[in-house]
Scaffold this motif. Structure first.
Motif, PDB file in Angstrom:
ATOM      1  N   ILE A 155       0.982  -1.148   0.046  1.00 24.10           N
ATOM      2  CA  ILE A 155       0.038   0.002   0.027  1.00 24.10           C
ATOM      3  C   ILE A 155       0.794   1.473  -0.229  1.00 24.10           C
ATOM      4  O   ILE A 155       1.846   1.342   0.820  1.00 24.10           O
ATOM      5  N   ASN A 156       0.636   2.037  -1.024  1.00 23.32           N
ATOM      6  CA  ASN A 156       1.659   3.392  -1.126  1.00 23.32           C
ATOM      7  C   ASN A 156       1.246   4.360   0.194  1.00 23.32           C
ATOM      8  O   ASN A 156      -0.048   4.544   0.491  1.00 23.32           O
ATOM      9  N   GLU A 157       2.248   4.776   0.918  1.00 22.09           N
ATOM     10  CA  GLU A 157       2.262   5.688   2.098  1.00 22.09           C
ATOM     11  C   GLU A 157       1.041   5.186   3.122  1.00 22.09           C
ATOM     12  O   GLU A 157      -0.025   6.252   3.166  1.00 22.09           O
ATOM     13  N   ILE A 158       1.005   4.099   3.396  1.00 23.90           N
ATOM     14  CA  ILE A 158       0.087   3.894   4.260  1.00 23.90           C
ATOM     15  C   ILE A 158      -0.236   4.724   5.349  1.00 23.90           C
ATOM     16  O   ILE A 158      -1.554   4.702   5.956  1.00 23.90           O
ATOM     17  N   TYR A 167      10.625  10.291   0.535  1.00 18.10           N
ATOM     18  CA  TYR A 167      10.961  11.241   1.041  1.00 18.10           C
ATOM     19  C   TYR A 167      11.189  12.514   0.270  1.00 18.10           C
ATOM     20  O   TYR A 167      11.642  12.598  -0.885  1.00 18.10           O
ATOM     21  N   TYR A 168      10.433  13.737   0.668  1.00 24.00           N
ATOM     22  CA  TYR A 168      10.591  15.144   0.110  1.00 24.00           C
ATOM     23  C   TYR A 168      10.838  15.923   1.208  1.00 24.00           C
ATOM     24  O   TYR A 168      11.511  17.189   0.525  1.00 24.00           O
ATOM     25  N   SER A 169      10.496  15.978   2.135  1.00 27.51           N
ATOM     26  CA  SER A 169      10.846  17.045   3.179  1.00 27.51           C
ATOM     27  C   SER A 169      10.953  16.502   4.408  1.00 27.51           C
ATOM     28  O   SER A 169      10.568  15.412   4.701  1.00 27.51           O
ATOM     29  N   LEU A 213      -0.116  20.249   1.096  1.00 28.15           N
ATOM     30  CA  LEU A 213      -1.235  19.508   1.019  1.00 28.15           C
ATOM     31  C   LEU A 213      -1.329  18.206   1.760  1.00 28.15           C
ATOM     32  O   LEU A 213      -2.189  17.624   2.607  1.00 28.15           O
ATOM     33  N   LEU A 214      -0.438  17.453   1.178  1.00 36.12           N
ATOM     34  CA  LEU A 214      -0.205  16.078   1.722  1.00 36.12           C
ATOM     35  C   LEU A 214       0.310  15.902   3.196  1.00 36.12           C
ATOM     36  O   LEU A 214       0.030  15.128   3.928  1.00 36.12           O
ATOM     37  N   GLN A 215       1.573  16.616   3.390  1.00 32.27           N
ATOM     38  CA  GLN A 215       2.198  16.358   4.664  1.00 32.27           C
ATOM     39  C   GLN A 215       1.901  17.471   5.637  1.00 32.27           C
ATOM     40  O   GLN A 215       2.803  18.109   6.352  1.00 32.27           O
ATOM     41  N   GLY A 269       6.414  25.125  -2.008  1.00 32.42           N
ATOM     42  CA  GLY A 269       6.304  25.176  -0.520  1.00 32.42           C
ATOM     43  C   GLY A 269       7.036  24.154   0.310  1.00 32.42           C
ATOM     44  O   GLY A 269       6.702  24.145   1.366  1.00 32.42           O
ATOM     45  N   TRP A 270       7.306  23.151  -0.508  1.00 30.42           N
ATOM     46  CA  TRP A 270       7.961  21.960   0.234  1.00 30.42           C
ATOM     47  C   TRP A 270       9.434  22.230   0.840  1.00 30.42           C
ATOM     48  O   TRP A 270      10.100  22.881  -0.283  1.00 30.42           O
ATOM     49  N   GLN A 271       9.501  22.026   2.029  1.00 31.48           N
ATOM     50  CA  GLN A 271      10.950  22.399   2.442  1.00 31.48           C
ATOM     51  C   GLN A 271      12.070  21.052   1.936  1.00 31.48           C
ATOM     52  O   GLN A 271      11.621  20.175   2.186  1.00 31.48           O
ATOM     53  N   VAL A 313      14.009   7.987  -8.538  1.00 31.58           N
ATOM     54  CA  VAL A 313      13.175   9.334  -8.700  1.00 31.58           C
ATOM     55  C   VAL A 313      11.583   9.243  -8.891  1.00 31.58           C
ATOM     56  O   VAL A 313      11.383   8.569  -9.884  1.00 31.58           O
ATOM     57  N   TRP A 314      11.118  10.008  -8.252  1.00 29.69           N
ATOM     58  CA  TRP A 314       9.780  10.165  -8.292  1.00 29.69           C
ATOM     59  C   TRP A 314       9.557  10.642  -9.644  1.00 29.69           C
ATOM     60  O   TRP A 314       9.923  11.890 -10.053  1.00 29.69           O
ATOM     61  N   GLY A 315       8.168  10.327 -10.378  1.00 29.55           N
ATOM     62  CA  GLY A 315       7.906  11.047 -11.470  1.00 29.55           C
ATOM     63  C   GLY A 315       8.840  11.345 -12.684  1.00 29.55           C
ATOM     64  O   GLY A 315       9.299  12.034 -12.885  1.00 29.55           O
ATOM     65  N   ILE A 324       1.028  13.734 -13.666  1.00 27.83           N
ATOM     66  CA  ILE A 324       0.212  14.551 -12.926  1.00 27.83           C
ATOM     67  C   ILE A 324       0.601  14.481 -11.421  1.00 27.83           C
ATOM     68  O   ILE A 324       0.570  13.623 -10.967  1.00 27.83           O
ATOM     69  N   SER A 325       0.331  15.690 -10.774  1.00 34.55           N
ATOM     70  CA  SER A 325       0.734  15.717  -9.576  1.00 34.55           C
ATOM     71  C   SER A 325      -0.351  14.851  -8.651  1.00 34.55           C
ATOM     72  O   SER A 325      -1.579  14.966  -8.834  1.00 34.55           O
ATOM     73  N   GLY A 326       0.106  14.369  -7.727  1.00 37.26           N
ATOM     74  CA  GLY A 326      -0.917  13.326  -6.824  1.00 37.26           C
ATOM     75  C   GLY A 326      -1.636  14.274  -5.789  1.00 37.26           C
ATOM     76  O   GLY A 326      -2.957  14.380  -5.861  1.00 37.26           O
ATOM     77  N   THR A 327      -1.053  15.396  -5.303  1.00 40.56           N
ATOM     78  CA  THR A 327      -1.860  16.179  -4.240  1.00 40.56           C
ATOM     79  C   THR A 327      -2.622  17.050  -4.997  1.00 40.56           C
ATOM     80  O   THR A 327      -3.846  17.579  -4.407  1.00 40.56           O
ATOM     81  N   THR A 328      -2.183  17.968  -5.943  1.00 40.82           N
ATOM     82  CA  THR A 328      -2.968  19.042  -6.758  1.00 40.82           C
ATOM     83  C   THR A 328      -3.454  18.463  -8.243  1.00 40.82           C
ATOM     84  O   THR A 328      -4.469  19.325  -8.533  1.00 40.82           O
ATOM     85  N   ARG A 383       6.232  19.582 -12.211  1.00 32.46           N
ATOM     86  CA  ARG A 383       6.843  18.476 -12.841  1.00 32.46           C
ATOM     87  C   ARG A 383       8.173  17.935 -12.089  1.00 32.46           C
ATOM     88  O   ARG A 383       8.714  18.749 -11.441  1.00 32.46           O
ATOM     89  N   TYR A 384       8.242  16.569 -12.158  1.00 32.69           N
ATOM     90  CA  TYR A 384       9.405  15.812 -11.597  1.00 32.69           C
ATOM     91  C   TYR A 384      10.288  15.255 -12.234  1.00 32.69           C
ATOM     92  O   TYR A 384      11.357  14.753 -11.953  1.00 32.69           O
ATOM     93  N   GLY A 385       9.774  15.321 -13.677  1.00 31.08           N
ATOM     94  CA  GLY A 385      10.363  14.259 -14.467  1.00 31.08           C
ATOM     95  C   GLY A 385      11.633  14.513 -14.862  1.00 31.08           C
ATOM     96  O   GLY A 385      12.173  15.687 -14.995  1.00 31.08           O
TER      97      GLY A 385
HETATM   98  C1  BG6 Z   1       3.524  10.981  -2.556  1.00 31.43           C
HETATM   99  C2  BG6 Z   1       2.545  10.114  -3.379  1.00 31.43           C
HETATM  100  O1  BG6 Z   1       2.846  11.445  -1.416  1.00 31.43           O
HETATM  101  O2  BG6 Z   1       3.769  12.204  -3.021  1.00 31.43           O
HETATM  102  C3  BG6 Z   1       2.509  10.442  -5.087  1.00 31.43           C
HETATM  103  O3  BG6 Z   1       2.917   8.755  -3.488  1.00 31.43           O
HETATM  104  C4  BG6 Z   1       2.661  11.867  -5.164  1.00 31.43           C
HETATM  105  O4  BG6 Z   1       1.347   9.834  -5.834  1.00 31.43           O
HETATM  106  C5  BG6 Z   1       4.080  12.500  -4.435  1.00 31.43           C
HETATM  107  O5  BG6 Z   1       2.755  12.395  -6.406  1.00 31.43           O
HETATM  108  C6  BG6 Z   1       4.340  13.782  -4.618  1.00 31.43           C
HETATM  109  O6  BG6 Z   1       3.249  14.451  -4.509  1.00 31.43           O
HETATM  110  P1  BG6 Z   1       2.786  15.618  -5.608  1.00 31.43           P
HETATM  111  O7  BG6 Z   1       1.416  16.183  -5.335  1.00 31.43           O
HETATM  112  O8  BG6 Z   1       3.902  16.557  -5.851  1.00 31.43           O
HETATM  113  O9  BG6 Z   1       2.628  14.929  -6.814  1.00 31.43           O
END
Ligand code: BG6
Length: 468
Positions: free
Chosen positions: A174-177, A303-305, A321-323, A339-341, A413-415, A420-424, A430-432
């Motif tokens: 499960i992603n990010e349970i 891990y983003y922040s 919005l997510l964290q 705005g992610w640190q 590396v994410w994306g 498309i962004s998960g949260t918005t 873009r992460y790619g």
């Molecule tokens: C993670 C999710 O929380 O954050 C991804 O597993 C999501 O689905 C990623 O894309 C980054 O968030 P965002 O909103 O920048 O795409």
């Protein structure tokens, strides 16, 4: 000379709902994400009716990975990645979640996708649920707070493990349970949950995770099955004892999920918390044994922040919005466009923290920078800011392995291709390392163009992390 392990899993990650599109093709059902409209940094995505002509639903077409996977995988082969993490969309296999027979066309799609990856020397790392619970289960059963959803999920899991038992070795259940802590709709745990419903939903998610491990191992004992959390390492804002204690409490809130998945039982701090709040979890006979038997092989995390725990609640971080942990802005860090640190050293701290606690292999399955990219007249993006971000984070992983002795299996590396962004739901975040010509409202040619970061990451992988 610093060395990454020989078989280090360098790679990238995407998720079905953020990449595939084709949301109603080949018998696919509607997932919770398919009814979420596009949002923005300050406007969360909202649930809208599918026939609302004024709403735009980014998952419906996403980046057309469903049709373009062959050329995308060919591009990723050029990049040299060893593995690609993607997810299976539950609603392609069981459109409402409650069918007794799976949708063969959905299974056939993933057969083709995994075959294509393997043919191109790319190992699949597969997430079983990445936020795309069937909307039917959310609406008719109330989502994960209902125990029946666990049974339906396990039915799906059994089908998937059996079908792909020889093609896929690495699984994430499960992603990010632990995201049920922040955004309950993400995993379709339901909206406006009471505290006790949220605890029950968390219990069901953890039970589902453990049962999936048990089922997987009985189908193929060589499977490597991981549990996944979003990392929420929280620094005390100051050395005031109150801030330090709060950081311990904040940590418990999130690490609880990893504790159960790794150790197989509820930790004492959680048991006391539930008692204090007079919340009693509904259990069934055999559950404790299941939690115990279904512990994970590796801990995967995004891990983003990092975050900051402060007893002074005057300065809440905006834009994440997510964290959305309540806390102060860290004055020592810079922030992304959203705005992610940005805190590379925090990744090293987290790796140490997890490894000290569990002593099992760790897998960074999401890391990257969501930024606004400008493509020039030659269809090129000079994303030095992304290279800089990735370089510093990979250096932190390197130091954690080499200096601190942490066991890290891989880094994704994410994306890896813009999705498309998960949260918005925005495309502009873009992460790619590959640019996709598409905007927030689905306009654009959909063509792919490599960015400067593509060549940079290519040589990182080729040198096994020696040339950063
Ligand atoms: C993670 C999710 O929380 O954050 C991804 O597993 C999501 O689905 C990623 O894309 C980054 O968030 P965002 O909103 O920048 O795409």
């Amino acid at each position: 000379m610093t060395q990454f392990p020989k078989n280090f899993l360098w790679g990238g990650a995407i998720a079905a709902n953020q990449a595939e599109g084709a949301f109603d093709r080949d018998g696919k059902g509607v997932s919770i994400l398919d009814v979420m409209s596009v949002g923005s940094k300050n406007q969360p995505r909202q649930r809208r009716s599918l026939d609302d002509q004024t709403a735009f639903f980014p998952s419906h077409d996403a980046i057309d990975f469903f049709d373009k996977y062959e050329s995308d995988i060919a591009l990723l082969k050029q990049l040299g990645i060893k593995c690609l993490r993607t997810s299976i969309n539950w609603t392609r296999i069981y459109p409402t979640g409650v069918e007794s027979v799976p949708n063969e066309k959905g299974l056939a799609y993933y057969d083709k996708l995994f075959d294509c990856m393997i043919r191109n020397g790319i190992t699949p790392v597969v997430t079983l649920q990445h936020s795309d619970t069937p909307i039917y289960l959310a609406d008719h059963y109330g989502g994960w707070k209902n125990r029946k959803v666990v049974d339906y999920f396990l039915n799906y899991v059994r089908t998937i493990f059996k079908r792909f038992r020889t093609k896929v070795k690495y699984w994430i259940v499960i992603n990010e349970i632990n995201s049920v802590n922040f955004v309950t709709w993400f995993g379709a745990a339901g909206e406006n949950l009471t505290e006790s419903e949220k605890e029950q939903a968390s219990y069901h998610l953890l039970l589902a995770n453990a049962s999936a491990v048990k089922i997987g191992k009985s189908i193929n004992p060589n499977f490597k099955i991981g549990g996944m959390v979003t990392d929420c390492y929280s620094y005390p804002y100051s050395c005031r004892p109150e801030d330090v204690l709060l950081s311990v409490r904040d940590k418990h809130k999130n690490i609880f999920f990893a504790d159960v998945m790794v150790r197989g039982y509820y930790p004492s701090y959680k048991i006391q918390e539930l008692k204090r709040k007079s919340i009693s979890i509904k259990q069934e006979a055999g559950d404790d044994d299941m939690l115990h038997a279904g512990t994970i092989d590796f801990l995967a995390f995004s891990y983003y922040s990092s975050h900051v725990s402060s007893t002074q609640k005057d300065e809440v971080i905006q834009g994440n919005l997510l964290q959305n942990i309540i806390g102060k802005t860290n004055p020592y860090l810079q922030t992304s466009d959203w705005g992610w640190q940005i805190d590379p050293l925090g990744l090293r701290t987290s790796l140490n923290d997890f490894y000290d606690r569990y002593q099992i292999p760790l897998f960074i399955v999401e890391n990257g920078l969501g930024a606004v990219d400008n493509i020039d007249d030659n269809n090129y993006v000079e994303d030095d800011y992304r290279i800089d971000y990735l370089k510093q984070h990979i250096q932190a992983v390197k130091d954690a392995i080499d200096y601190d002795g942490v066991n890290v299996m891989g880094y994704l590396v994410w994306g890896i291709i813009d999705i498309i962004s998960g949260t918005t739901g925005e495309m502009a975040k873009r992460y790619g390392l590959v640019y996709v010509d598409r905007d927030n409202y689905g306009k654009g040619t959909g063509r792919r163009y490599v960015k400067k970061s593509f060549d940079w990451y290519k040589q990182v992988i080729r040198t096994n992390g020696e040339n950063l």
